[in-house]
Design a protein around this motif. Structure first.
Motif, PDB file in Angstrom:
ATOM      1  N   GLY A   1      -4.595  -1.126  -1.420  1.00 43.93           N
ATOM      2  CA  GLY A   1      -4.418  -0.254  -0.357  1.00 43.93           C
ATOM      3  C   GLY A   1      -5.482   0.286  -0.096  1.00 43.93           C
ATOM      4  O   GLY A   1      -6.134   1.158   0.548  1.00 43.93           O
TER       5      GLY A   1
ATOM      6  N   GLY B   1       4.077  -0.671   3.472  1.00 41.03           N
ATOM      7  CA  GLY B   1       2.569  -0.764   3.455  1.00 41.03           C
ATOM      8  C   GLY B   1       1.666  -1.582   4.833  1.00 41.03           C
ATOM      9  O   GLY B   1       1.673  -2.713   4.686  1.00 41.03           O
TER      10      GLY B   1
ATOM     11  N   GLY C   1      -2.174   4.606   5.733  1.00 41.00           N
ATOM     12  CA  GLY C   1      -1.720   3.454   5.814  1.00 41.00           C
ATOM     13  C   GLY C   1      -0.022   2.983   4.952  1.00 41.00           C
ATOM     14  O   GLY C   1      -0.090   2.347   5.066  1.00 41.00           O
TER      15      GLY C   1
ATOM     16  N   CYS D   1       0.860  -0.982  -0.147  1.00 40.68           N
ATOM     17  CA  CYS D   1      -0.288  -0.215   0.330  1.00 40.68           C
ATOM     18  C   CYS D   1       1.014   0.847   0.059  1.00 40.68           C
ATOM     19  O   CYS D   1       1.904   1.250   1.084  1.00 40.68           O
TER      20      CYS D   1
ATOM     21  N   GLY E   1      -0.756  -3.283   3.360  1.00 38.86           N
ATOM     22  CA  GLY E   1      -1.153  -3.886   2.478  1.00 38.86           C
ATOM     23  C   GLY E   1      -0.177  -5.452   3.094  1.00 38.86           C
ATOM     24  O   GLY E   1      -0.175  -7.157   3.210  1.00 38.86           O
TER      25      GLY E   1
END
Length: 719
Positions: free
Chosen positions: A64, A170, A159, A36, A172
């Motif tokens: 993301g 990130g 994020g 992300c 994710g």
């Protein structure tokens, strides 16, 4: 919880529970995501990205983008935008990467899936923040573990997680690892000064779909093989169905079936118009099964209740009788309000498909849990067999709390063994409603040596057990000898909550009365209210619900922004202040005479609702409430004759018009207190502010709504 306390401590079990409290929260469970990165723009429509579920509230796409499910019903009050904003703030993701979806009714995953009482944000505030903050901390802990550093050296923003070596990762990339970690014992909530989403203007998340005509509302919903049902109901409250002839109805092209259920007849057709035309062709015989009431009778009944000395006492401080006996003067006034329909832009409607396997319900409803329980009881089914999907609502105002239309759809579908959508016409909506009841208030006050020494508020209401008054609001605690009492007449006419229940008319009555008291005492109306509030500031009575300090600051803000006492020649001002649904609102109305007719040109509203989550949405709510309050105070009047509503559509029922709406200017008291309601509190003070301004313009006090009855048809709020 004090909004300045930012550290929370709870166990995994408590987290799972508190996360679901009050319609907000998260039950953590993640899938694997890819990186992300910041400043990534979606290459395609965000709705079509590959989202991965990880709990009942949140989904994240592989690049993301976040989907947040909004569990509470959306009736135009903006919770589908503001509630996800709170989660996104503490989760620390960019708002333009958030996609919002209306959640289905889910008793296991969500709590308080209700739209009513302006309570969604207030009840969900702490849990929604905890949800976002705890999720973010778990992601940070996962990143720290991956880097082999202490989590205290890491932070998250938009994020992206960063450590003190300026390494980034990130959300994710660490979701899978985060799911394996313990829920942190302490999470740090943001300070209001750190907010990047809360307090900023956010466009309604459904705006594009609304303006482009996408199917969002109950009336838009369609399903395969669905039939449309128009229901014939008793024409008068107090009547029942004796018999009917459906011969002509069945001849109407498109009519497929006619069914009786209880005292109602459902005509099922291939389309709305066939069903409605078929309903009109039904020849029904009705029998009286109760008193057929009329407005003139109600007026006499309410007067009789007020004259009765044996009313139910709701609150009594000191000795009102003694204060009145010793007074230099006693002032008494009576205020009267009529029945009102809700008049939602979207008439009532609901879809049901009852099969042996399950009951599928879809439509606009403010109380999904209550509705599911009632449908289960009606059909003798388990609640687990019922699936309810909520659509966006074209207005609610309390009418969609009751779900009678959903029960009709379920019963008709069960009898027809087909998917059915019940649709009300506007006439159905107005003549078979659940109305705001007619009410009268009689207020008396004693004056001694230039001060208010006693106060007695009496209420006489139709079905007051469904309505009632608020004995612990202003001026409770301000006057030492204070009494509130009420009486009730049980009517066949169905009544219930109407926007800002209890206070929508009471505020007008009390605020008009205090304006008249101020005149009698030779005091400025604003200053009189402020003086009275000094008496409640040190009051230890926990039953008193409003804050003297917060009401005073709201009054002062409205007076300052509205230029109280400084209007130019020809502009007449009126003031009103009221607390309802946990929010303090003060309003200053300006009236001008045009060809001798009073015209409301401007209203300035000051509001203390704590932290404002979405300023644009908040302003819209107050403006809408003010205009709604003015419109119904000026024009709204539903009468009954022999149990039948006299007004069936907008050709005879008067609503405020576009060119009659004044400019509404809104100001918020700035503080860091937890947010309170906004959908309803703007309405109650409006009628009082306008009536007090009209008095200064015409030297005529108004005691009855609609005002048009007292000042004449030419007295229009032209705006």
């Amino acid at each position: 919880m004090n909004s300045k306390e930012n550290k929370l401590t709870f166990s995994r079990r408590n987290f799972l529970r508190t996360s679901a409290l009050a319609s907000g929260g998260i039950m953590i469970g993640f899938n694997l995501f890819t990186a992300c990165k910041p400043n990534v723009k979606p290459s395609i429509d965000i709705e079509n990205l590959n989202f991965n579920d990880f709990n009942a509230f949140i989904k994240i796409s592989d690049n993301g983008y976040v989907t947040i499910y909004s569990p509470n019903p959306e009736i135009g009050q903006g919770v589908k935008t503001s509630m996800p904003m709170i989660i996104a703030e503490e989760l620390d993701v960019e708002w333009d990467k958030v996609h919002v979806v209306q959640a289905k009714y889910n008793k296991k995953e969500y709590t308080r899936q209700v739209a009513g009482g302006s309570q969604s944000i207030r009840k969900g505030w702490d849990a929604l923040r905890q949800t976002g903050a705890t999720t973010k901390q778990m992601l940070i802990n996962a990143a720290a573990t991956k880097w082999g550093v202490d989590s205290s050296t890491c932070k998250a923003f938009k994020g992206i997680i960063t450590n003190d070596k300026e390494e980034t990762i990130g959300y994710g990339e660490v979701v899978k690892e985060a799911a394996l970690l313990e829920v942190p014992e302490k999470v740090e909530l943001k300070k209001p000064s750190e907010y990047t989403i809360i307090g900023t203007d956010a466009v309604n998340v459904d705006l594009d779909k609304i303006t482009t005509g996408k199917p969002l509302f109950g009336l838009d919903y369609k399903a395969e093989n669905m039939l449309y049902a128009s229901v014939l109901r008793p024409p008068a409250f107090g009547q029942k169905l004796e018999s009917f002839d459906d011969g002509e109805a069945k001849k109407v092209t498109g009519v497929l079936e006619v069914l009786r259920f209880g005292d109602k007849v459902a005509v099922l057709g291939k389309n709305t118009w066939a069903a409605m035309k078929g309903k009109k062709a039904i020849k029904a015989v009705w029998k009286d099964a109760g008193e057929l009431e009329s407005t003139l009778e109600h007026d006499k009944i309410l007067n009789g209740i007020l004259d009765n000395e044996k009313l139910d006492v709701r609150r009594e401080d000191g000795n009102v009788k003694k204060a009145f006996a010793e007074a230099d003067k006693v002032i008494e006034r009576t205020y009267h309000s009529p029945f009102l329909p809700h008049n939602c832009l979207e008439p009532m409607n609901f879809y049901a498909n009852v099969t042996d396997e399950k009951v599928h319900l879809v439509g606009p409803i403010q109380t999904p849990q209550w509705t599911v329980g009632r449908v289960a009881n009606l059909l003798k089914r388990k609640e687990e067999e019922i699936e309810l999907e909520m659509t966006r609502m074209g207005g609610g105002f309390g009418r969609r709390l009751y779900g009678d239309f959903a029960l009709e759809a379920a019963e008709v579908s069960s009898l027809a063994k087909k998917p059915v959508k019940v649709i009300f016409s506007r006439e159905d909506d107005m003549t078979d409603g659940i109305y705001r009841p007619a009410i009268k208030y009689r207020i008396s006050a004693s004056l001694k040596d230039g001060e208010i020494t006693g106060y007695h508020l009496k209420e006489a209401a139709i079905n007051s057990n469904m309505y009632g008054l608020i004995p612990h609001f202003f001026p409770a605690g301000c006057i030492s000898n204070y009494k509130v009492s009420s009486g009730n007449y049980k009517s066949n006419i169905t009544t219930g909550a109407w926007r800002a229940p209890y206070t929508n008319f009471l505020a007008f009555a009390e605020q008009s009365f205090f304006d008249e008291l101020a005149q009698e005492m030779g005091k400025d109306p604003v200053q009189l209210r402020i003086e009275l509030l000094q008496n409640v500031k040190d009051n230890a009575d926990e039953k008193i619900e409003y804050s003297g300090e917060r009401m005073e600051s709201t009054i002062k803000l409205a007076a300052e922004k509205g230029g109280w006492g400084k209007s130019k020649e020809g502009v007449f001002q009126g003031f009103s202040a009221y607390y309802s649904h946990n929010t303090h609102v003060a309003e200053l109305a300006e009236v001008e005479l045009k060809d001798g007719v009073p015209v409301v040109t401007k209203v300035v509203a000051a509001v203390d609702c704590g932290i404002v989550v979405n300023p644009t949405g908040a302003i819209n709510q107050i403006q809408g409430g003010v205009i709604d309050g003015i419109g119904h105070a000026m024009y709204g009047n539903l009468t009954f004759e022999n149990g039948k509503p006299s007004n069936k559509n907008f050709d005879t029922y008067r609503l405020i018009r576009m060119n009659e709406t004044p400019k509404v200017e809104v100001h918020f008291v700035q503080n860091e207190l937890s947010p309170t309601g906004l959908g309803e509190p703007g309405l109650p003070p409006a009628g009082g502010a306008v009536s007090n301004a009209i008095y200064r313009a015409l030297n005529t006090r108004l005691y009855k709504q609609p005002f048009i009855d007292e000042v004449g048809e030419k007295s229009k709020v032209l705006g």
